[in-house]
Design an enzyme around this catalytic site. Structure first.
Site, mmCIF file in Angstrom:
data_model
loop_
_atom_site.group_PDB
_atom_site.id
_atom_site.type_symbol
_atom_site.label_atom_id
_atom_site.label_comp_id
_atom_site.label_asym_id
_atom_site.label_seq_id
_atom_site.Cartn_x
_atom_site.Cartn_y
_atom_site.Cartn_z
ATOM 1 C CB CYS A 115 -0.887 0.028 1.245
ATOM 2 S SG CYS A 115 -2.007 -1.342 1.380
HETATM 3 N N1 SAJ Z 1 6.569 2.166 8.781
HETATM 4 C C1 SAJ Z 1 7.608 2.926 9.308
HETATM 5 N N2 SAJ Z 1 7.329 3.826 10.295
HETATM 6 C C2 SAJ Z 1 6.057 3.990 10.778
HETATM 7 C C3 SAJ Z 1 5.012 3.210 10.231
HETATM 8 C C4 SAJ Z 1 5.295 2.301 9.238
HETATM 9 O O1 SAJ Z 1 8.757 2.794 8.893
HETATM 10 O O2 SAJ Z 1 5.859 4.797 11.699
HETATM 11 C C5 SAJ Z 1 6.855 1.227 7.697
HETATM 12 C C6 SAJ Z 1 6.484 -0.191 8.052
HETATM 13 O O3 SAJ Z 1 7.550 -0.849 8.687
HETATM 14 C C7 SAJ Z 1 6.184 -0.785 6.674
HETATM 15 C C8 SAJ Z 1 5.621 0.402 5.897
HETATM 16 O O4 SAJ Z 1 6.047 1.574 6.598
HETATM 17 O O5 SAJ Z 1 7.370 -1.233 6.058
HETATM 18 C C9 SAJ Z 1 4.088 0.397 5.807
HETATM 19 O O6 SAJ Z 1 3.635 0.184 7.111
HETATM 20 P P1 SAJ Z 1 2.076 0.481 7.550
HETATM 21 O O7 SAJ Z 1 2.048 0.495 9.047
HETATM 22 O O8 SAJ Z 1 1.567 1.676 6.856
HETATM 23 O O9 SAJ Z 1 1.302 -0.833 7.159
HETATM 24 P P2 SAJ Z 1 0.632 -1.305 5.822
HETATM 25 O O10 SAJ Z 1 1.517 -1.248 4.644
HETATM 26 O O11 SAJ Z 1 0.057 -2.626 6.176
HETATM 27 O O12 SAJ Z 1 -0.521 -0.233 5.577
HETATM 28 C C10 SAJ Z 1 -1.846 -0.593 5.789
HETATM 29 C C11 SAJ Z 1 -2.667 0.466 5.100
HETATM 30 N N3 SAJ Z 1 -4.028 0.049 5.039
HETATM 31 C C12 SAJ Z 1 -4.727 0.276 3.900
HETATM 32 O O13 SAJ Z 1 -4.241 0.779 2.908
HETATM 33 C C13 SAJ Z 1 -6.154 -0.137 3.925
HETATM 34 C C14 SAJ Z 1 -2.591 1.779 5.860
HETATM 35 O O14 SAJ Z 1 -3.563 2.708 5.335
HETATM 36 C C15 SAJ Z 1 -2.880 1.574 7.316
HETATM 37 O O15 SAJ Z 1 -2.799 2.827 7.996
HETATM 38 C C16 SAJ Z 1 -1.839 0.616 7.865
HETATM 39 O O16 SAJ Z 1 -2.083 -0.638 7.202
HETATM 40 C C17 SAJ Z 1 -1.979 0.434 9.364
HETATM 41 O O17 SAJ Z 1 -2.257 1.458 10.038
HETATM 42 O O18 SAJ Z 1 -1.715 -0.673 9.825
#
Ligand code: SAJ
Length: 437
Positions: free
Chosen positions: A275
């Site tokens: 995403c």
């Molecule tokens: N990450 C960081 N720092 C942060 C948060 C995330 O480096 O503070 C990295 C994570 O390690 C990962 C990437 O970013 O590699 C994405 O992480 P994510 O927490 O955004 O998780 P995703 O990719 O599973 O995103 C999904 C998305 N859901 C949808 O698109 C419906 C996102 O909108 C959600 O906010 C997220 O899940 C969530 O909150 O878990």
């Protein structure tokens, strides 16, 4: 409201309507289950015969979908699955939940949307609602789907109804699921959004209407661009704090005590998943076609894409303290999955780190209990178990994913050097051994 719209909405409200969901992945199958549980007959459409067969046997292949619950709904006739075909003309509503990846050029790949639209157009009939859920650039529904459906001679808002409703599924989230996550919907006409609202009201607790399909498409891109840009901000902050000799984790933790006007994000080795690294590029690509340069999006991508290299530079500096070169050193990468406690490796930063280390001549191995040794993401990198021996054999251990099962003390105790990209070793005082972001 036209008579056709009235009849469709009536049919939806009294649960006589049948809905087809195109794309039985982590979005489509949970959505089918929610409709089935609400007593709405759902047809899961997928191009994979294996997936169709599994669903019809009541077997779930999606972590968030309970197999027993699915089997019960299949046995009751509330859920069935089929390959694409004439069945799309028999249902009253169609929700398109297909992938929207990027091409190698980082341009949008909407080929799955186009293929799904073709299947729908071939079978479109008067009285049907079509909703696109796949994340895409603003304008896709009105500029790509609508013209193709108009070629059937049917008129939107009168004969058929077209809307966009972004998927907000967060796989593995223990708190939020399809049912309790508000669903945004935007229609081509008022009849369209009314029909979409009636449909989704059966599957989710709250439906949020916006005034157009473009607004609904933009909502999703804002949500994920917000994350990408804020992660890029804290990643640059990590680089800045490193130069200032300030602990960035301490700074963010302290800032997070502010009860208003702040939301913590955490530095890391880069952006993974299907995403966050992808969705913002759909927006910046669309803006390029309008001769506008979406600077925040591209700057965030530049910083986030640099982080694997930044971590590898720390590995080199750490080895240098032991008068070792990357070339010829053995490096153990802890975590191949893109974030903690998941087995998904798509776009995982560890993949880039392994590539860079290998290119510099390191012997790289990885350890990740969630990821099998033959996972394509490993690309031939050997998997090892988390043992004292493996840790001590490595000239440097890199923490790329902070899985809950990783024992930080044990890792530090038995490693020669540790580069911690996730602050897993917070609180462990070993400055001669640990380098953090
Ligand atoms: N990450 C960081 N720092 C942060 C948060 C995330 O480096 O503070 C990295 C994570 O390690 C990962 C990437 O970013 O590699 C994405 O992480 P994510 O927490 O955004 O998780 P995703 O990719 O599973 O995103 C999904 C998305 N859901 C949808 O698109 C419906 C996102 O909108 C959600 O906010 C997220 O899940 C969530 O909150 O878990």
């Amino acid at each position: 409201m036209t008579e056709i719209a009235d009849k469709l909405i009536e049919k939806i409200k009294n649960k006589e309507a049948r809905v087809a969901i195109l794309g039985m992945g982590y979005v489509g199958l949970p959505l089918a289950v929610e409709f089935g549980k609400a007593g709405i007959r759902a047809v899961g459409i997928d191009v994979s015969p294996e997936r169709v067969a599994q669903i019809n046997r009541g077997e779930s292949y999606i972590g968030d979908v309970d197999g027993d619950e699915l089997k019960e709904l299949v046995d009751k006739g509330l859920i069935m699955a089929s390959l694409p075909g004439p069945i799309l003309g028999e249902v009253d509503a169609i929700s398109i939940c297909v992938p929207t990846p990027l091409r190698k050029s980082k341009d949008p790949d909407i080929s799955y949307i186009v293929a799904a639209t073709e299947e729908v157009a071939k079978n479109l009939r008067s009285g049907q609602l079509v909703v696109l859920e796949s994340t895409t650039y603003p304008g896709t529904t009105d500029e790509v789907i609508l013209p193709r459906l108009h070629e059937t001679g049917l008129k939107v808002g009168e004969d058929f109804f077209l809307a966009f409703s972004p998927e907000r599924v967060d796989p593995g989230n223990p708190r939020f699921n399809t049912r309790n996550t508000p669903k945004v919907v935007g229609g081509v006409t008022p009849n369209c959004v009314a029909a979409a609202n009636a449909l989704y009201s059966h599957a989710v607790n709250e439906v949020v209407e916006v005034t157009s399909t473009q607004a609904a498409e933009m909502v999703k891109l804002l949500e994920n661009t917000f994350r990408s840009v804020n992660i890029g901000l804290v990643n640059e902050l990590a680089i800045i704090c490193d130069k200032l000799k300030v602990n960035v984790w301490e700074v963010i933790q302290a800032a997070a005590t502010k009860p208003f006007g702040f939301m913590p994000f955490w530095p890391g080795p880069g952006l993974g998943g299907h995403c966050i690294p992808i969705d913002p590029h759909y927006l910046s690509w669309k803006l390029k076609t309008l001769n506008y340069h979406a600077r925040f999006i591209e700057l965030a991508d530049e910083i986030n894409s640099f982080m694997p290299e930044y971590v590898v530079d720390k590995v080199a500096a750490s080895l240098n303290e032991d008068k070792k070169a990357v070339n010829g050193s053995r490096v153990l990468v802890m975590g191949l999955a893109y974030k903690k406690d998941v087995n998904d490796c798509r776009e995982a930063p560890a993949i880039d780190m392994i590539r860079l280390l290998t290119e510099d001549g390191a012997e790289v191995v990885f350890c990740d209990p969630f990821v099998d040794a033959d996972n394509p993401a490993a690309k031939g990198t050997a998997k090892v178990e988390l043992t004292a021996e493996e840790l001590s054999k490595a000239d440097c251990t890199v923490i790329a994913t902070d899985h809950s099962c990783f024992d930080a003390s044990m890792i530090v105790e038995h490693s020669q050097k540790v580069v911690d990209a996730r602050n897993l070793t917070a609180g462990i005082d070993a400055p001669d051994k640990i380098r953090r972001l």
